[in-house]
Design a protein around this motif. Sequence first.
Motif, mmCIF file in Angstrom:
data_model
loop_
_atom_site.group_PDB
_atom_site.id
_atom_site.type_symbol
_atom_site.label_atom_id
_atom_site.label_comp_id
_atom_site.label_asym_id
_atom_site.label_seq_id
_atom_site.Cartn_x
_atom_site.Cartn_y
_atom_site.Cartn_z
ATOM 1 N N ARG A 99 0.891 -1.196 0.015
ATOM 2 C CA ARG A 99 -0.202 -0.031 0.009
ATOM 3 C C ARG A 99 0.784 1.160 0.064
ATOM 4 O O ARG A 99 0.629 2.122 -0.998
ATOM 5 C CB ARG A 99 -0.877 0.053 1.161
ATOM 6 C CG ARG A 99 -1.889 1.367 1.415
ATOM 7 C CD ARG A 99 -2.589 1.369 2.560
ATOM 8 N NE ARG A 99 -3.297 -0.160 2.821
ATOM 9 C CZ ARG A 99 -3.874 -0.234 3.947
ATOM 10 N NH1 ARG A 99 -3.785 0.565 5.080
ATOM 11 N NH2 ARG A 99 -4.609 -1.473 4.157
ATOM 12 N N LEU B 67 2.869 1.811 -3.517
ATOM 13 C CA LEU B 67 1.972 2.115 -4.497
ATOM 14 C C LEU B 67 1.549 3.515 -4.413
ATOM 15 O O LEU B 67 1.268 4.128 -5.497
ATOM 16 C CB LEU B 67 0.557 1.358 -4.824
ATOM 17 C CG LEU B 67 0.934 -0.242 -5.156
ATOM 18 C CD1 LEU B 67 -0.560 -0.907 -5.072
ATOM 19 C CD2 LEU B 67 1.493 -0.247 -6.500
ATOM 20 N N GLN C 95 2.635 5.527 -7.893
ATOM 21 C CA GLN C 95 1.543 6.104 -8.817
ATOM 22 C C GLN C 95 2.253 7.601 -9.573
ATOM 23 O O GLN C 95 1.842 8.000 -10.641
ATOM 24 C CB GLN C 95 0.347 6.352 -8.109
ATOM 25 C CG GLN C 95 0.384 7.331 -6.843
ATOM 26 C CD GLN C 95 -0.891 7.623 -6.445
ATOM 27 O OE1 GLN C 95 -1.937 7.761 -7.319
ATOM 28 N NE2 GLN C 95 -0.773 7.573 -4.853
ATOM 29 N N ALA D 85 3.389 -2.615 -14.953
ATOM 30 C CA ALA D 85 2.148 -2.816 -14.255
ATOM 31 C C ALA D 85 1.777 -3.836 -13.170
ATOM 32 O O ALA D 85 0.882 -3.504 -12.567
ATOM 33 C CB ALA D 85 1.149 -2.896 -15.548
ATOM 34 N N PHE E 284 0.557 -2.637 -9.468
ATOM 35 C CA PHE E 284 -0.700 -2.054 -9.518
ATOM 36 C C PHE E 284 -1.713 -3.164 -9.374
ATOM 37 O O PHE E 284 -2.825 -2.921 -8.459
ATOM 38 C CB PHE E 284 -0.869 -0.978 -10.486
ATOM 39 C CG PHE E 284 0.359 0.139 -10.627
ATOM 40 C CD1 PHE E 284 -0.178 1.169 -9.804
ATOM 41 C CD2 PHE E 284 1.312 -0.122 -11.383
ATOM 42 C CE1 PHE E 284 0.825 2.393 -9.682
ATOM 43 C CE2 PHE E 284 2.183 1.122 -11.333
ATOM 44 C CZ PHE E 284 1.932 2.328 -10.616
ATOM 45 N N TRP E 285 -1.765 -4.150 -10.329
ATOM 46 C CA TRP E 285 -2.752 -5.291 -10.168
ATOM 47 C C TRP E 285 -2.696 -5.686 -8.817
ATOM 48 O O TRP E 285 -3.581 -6.261 -8.359
ATOM 49 C CB TRP E 285 -2.460 -6.230 -11.326
ATOM 50 C CG TRP E 285 -2.958 -5.718 -12.569
ATOM 51 C CD1 TRP E 285 -2.266 -5.918 -13.842
ATOM 52 C CD2 TRP E 285 -4.110 -5.162 -13.097
ATOM 53 N NE1 TRP E 285 -2.809 -5.323 -14.699
ATOM 54 C CE2 TRP E 285 -4.305 -5.133 -14.384
ATOM 55 C CE3 TRP E 285 -5.520 -4.843 -12.152
ATOM 56 C CZ2 TRP E 285 -5.411 -4.258 -15.120
ATOM 57 C CZ3 TRP E 285 -6.561 -4.465 -12.955
ATOM 58 C CH2 TRP E 285 -6.353 -4.051 -14.253
ATOM 59 N N GLY F 30 -2.101 -4.654 -6.051
ATOM 60 C CA GLY F 30 -2.742 -3.719 -4.913
ATOM 61 C C GLY F 30 -3.982 -4.189 -4.695
ATOM 62 O O GLY F 30 -4.707 -4.320 -3.826
ATOM 63 N N LEU G 185 -4.701 2.163 -4.182
ATOM 64 C CA LEU G 185 -5.472 3.013 -5.253
ATOM 65 C C LEU G 185 -7.044 2.353 -5.371
ATOM 66 O O LEU G 185 -7.056 1.056 -5.524
ATOM 67 C CB LEU G 185 -4.389 2.744 -6.456
ATOM 68 C CG LEU G 185 -2.983 3.313 -6.229
ATOM 69 C CD1 LEU G 185 -2.205 2.991 -7.496
ATOM 70 C CD2 LEU G 185 -2.880 4.521 -5.562
ATOM 71 N N THR H 19 -6.454 2.095 -10.640
ATOM 72 C CA THR H 19 -5.662 1.111 -11.076
ATOM 73 C C THR H 19 -5.676 0.549 -12.492
ATOM 74 O O THR H 19 -4.604 0.545 -12.942
ATOM 75 C CB THR H 19 -5.988 -0.359 -10.070
ATOM 76 O OG1 THR H 19 -5.809 0.114 -8.666
ATOM 77 C CG2 THR H 19 -5.048 -1.229 -10.375
ATOM 78 N N THR I 269 -4.205 2.991 -14.809
ATOM 79 C CA THR I 269 -2.634 3.030 -14.732
ATOM 80 C C THR I 269 -2.017 1.846 -15.382
ATOM 81 O O THR I 269 -1.142 2.039 -16.379
ATOM 82 C CB THR I 269 -1.951 3.054 -13.356
ATOM 83 O OG1 THR I 269 -2.709 3.872 -12.589
ATOM 84 C CG2 THR I 269 -0.511 3.133 -13.147
ATOM 85 N N ALA I 270 -2.560 0.738 -14.990
ATOM 86 C CA ALA I 270 -2.224 -0.807 -15.939
ATOM 87 C C ALA I 270 -2.394 -0.629 -17.465
ATOM 88 O O ALA I 270 -1.629 -0.859 -18.103
ATOM 89 C CB ALA I 270 -2.617 -1.985 -15.241
ATOM 90 N N LEU J 81 -4.206 9.929 -13.355
ATOM 91 C CA LEU J 81 -3.117 9.503 -12.824
ATOM 92 C C LEU J 81 -2.725 10.901 -12.049
ATOM 93 O O LEU J 81 -3.227 12.072 -12.291
ATOM 94 C CB LEU J 81 -1.959 9.384 -13.815
ATOM 95 C CG LEU J 81 -2.041 7.856 -14.222
ATOM 96 C CD1 LEU J 81 -1.312 8.100 -15.535
ATOM 97 C CD2 LEU J 81 -1.483 6.964 -13.516
#
Length: 678
Positions: free
Chosen positions: A259, A262, A266, A289, A292-293, A295, A303, A308, A311-312, A378
């Motif tokens: 957490r 990330l 970001q 990426a 982020f997934w 998370g 996020l 998420t 971003t990915a 973002l």
Amino acid sequence: MTTAGTLAAHSLPAPDHVLSPYTGWTRAHWEHLADRMLDAVHRHATPRQALIHLPGPMSASGHHSDGLEGYARTFLLAAFRIAGARGADSTGALCERYAEGLTAGTDPASPERWPRLSQCGQAKVEAASIALALHETRPWIWDRLDARVQSNVVAWLAEMVGARVPDNNWVWFQAIVEAFLRSVGGPWQPADIEHTRDRTEAWYAGSGWYSDGADTPAPYRNFDHYSGWAMQLYPLWYCRMSGELAEPGLADRYRLRLRAYLTDLQYLVGADGAPLHQGRSLTYRYATAAPFWCGLLFDAGALSPGLTRRTASGMLRHFSDRDSLDENGLLPLGWYAAHPPIRQNYSGPASPYWASKAFAGLLLPADHPAWTADEEPLPVERGDFVRTLHAPGWIASGTRADGIVRIANHGTDHADHGDVSGHAYDPCYSRWAYSTAAGPELGGPGPVADSHGITRPATPDLDLPGGGPLDSHVALLDAEGRPSHRRPLLRLAVEGPAASSRHRARWPQGPDTERPESATAPLLTTASVLRGPWEVRVVRVDDIPGGDPGTRLRIGGWALAHSQPPATELTTSRAVALTSDGLRAEAAALYGPLVAGIRTSSGRTSYGAHAATVYLHTLQPVRPGELHIAAIALGRALPPVPAVRVLDDAEVQILWPDGHSDVLRLDRPPTPTHSEGL
């Protein structure tokens, strides 16, 4: 966009700009790209599917290992595709294909048998991908294998138990393999798991960041994308695979760190989806990426689902739009299209397929908010920012007008404690600045195989014109005009918009040699202050022992690259490079006897065939204690050049064009204090 990229774009599903107003991409785009990649590599498999021999120069581990790498890394992609569809195989034969490969690869009598873990170090890396993929596809592959094949798979993986692995992210390959073995009644060793946990704790640098190995005291200096695609991913996946057998509280500890990580990460993504171009193994590009997934997969709560996916998807589309897949649907060694200098000695033709980690989001069901929530902007799309990233020693600056993120680096050089060898460093670690829109110049064609087929590592900075680095670098020039190197550095301060560090100037001659006098080389103190697209870089040579001839100074700006040669402008005190699409790099002298210059090159960066690097230098030797100050910029519509007021030899006031001002002090003691080989 070139022809290959255009064809790929035409074959993609229709964009959904209501659900995904920033990228247009949905789950269908991810599934489509995964299927295309899996179909392309299948054409290069051996008859029983155990080895995938992709075209290209082999790695230091050899052709056999490279074939295993092709199987293992694409099996990871196939596993996310299979499990994400709950076994519904849209490609027709994924489960059968990879099950057949397991059967042949682990059969000691098969001509397609895999190299043993005890004989090939690289096989340990690939074993972790196979173990993770088997866990995720267990109902559709493992549970359907006959007992003989299961026994062979366990026997092949079991050589990981008690094995020695490098003291870095590799410890998690061992833990992942043993977590799977434990889950199927195979051998495992508690001491291996304890060792992995202990080493991970030793490398934790705070704020969610991990240093990737190295037995060094804080502050650590080994930071790159491995902190996310390895050191954050595997610990939580170990917990996922272990279930109730995972140590109490371990998942919560790793989840809290993800957490925090990330929350920082970001800020290192450009509005066009570009990740920061920094660190090794950049040919894995999509893998940026993965954290982020994770998370969402592991409920880190950092996020939102919409941010998420934005971003990915932005990252994956960034590369897809820039020909990351060649005309045959394969991922070449490179950042976008093939770029040989990005290779490292462990890079083989299938190495880029660690990019498969980016597709972990497919494990989230189609009705998960990750796929149904509207995309959110973002940080760089919400407004300009300057963010302090304490753990890696970076200051990040993002500008909404052009969507670019840049960092000033005063904490990362990938050197071990006490390393005073002066060896040439990887240019993707020790530059003063990195960004999402420009990358360092890389020397040579990358590692090459000799007459015996053994791959030799390149010396990426020593092969550059002039024998060393220029872009985003600060160097003293010796009598032959060769620039000094930075490693090892000592972090001084990282706070607010400013960061500073100190290092001895060294002149390495090759991978294992250096100039004898480097142990008493000049000492440089440098500092950066960021605001908008500008960095004000302050340099002071603190001592020049023994009359060392390397006393002329050079301060490098960005290497601006494009498919066509950038236009250039040059005056005595200012250098400008400009691409045809409006990206601009500048270097301007603010204080001290600095003269501007521009160097052009071809084929040296990941961002285009032609590059122009702006820089400033002195024509005469510098004197100890005097300041030299430059303004360095990368952006599109640049504001006016900032000004400075020198208060004394350790304090500078920066006057920004918007009326804001910052005061920078160079002489701040490092915390904690230790020699760092200085």
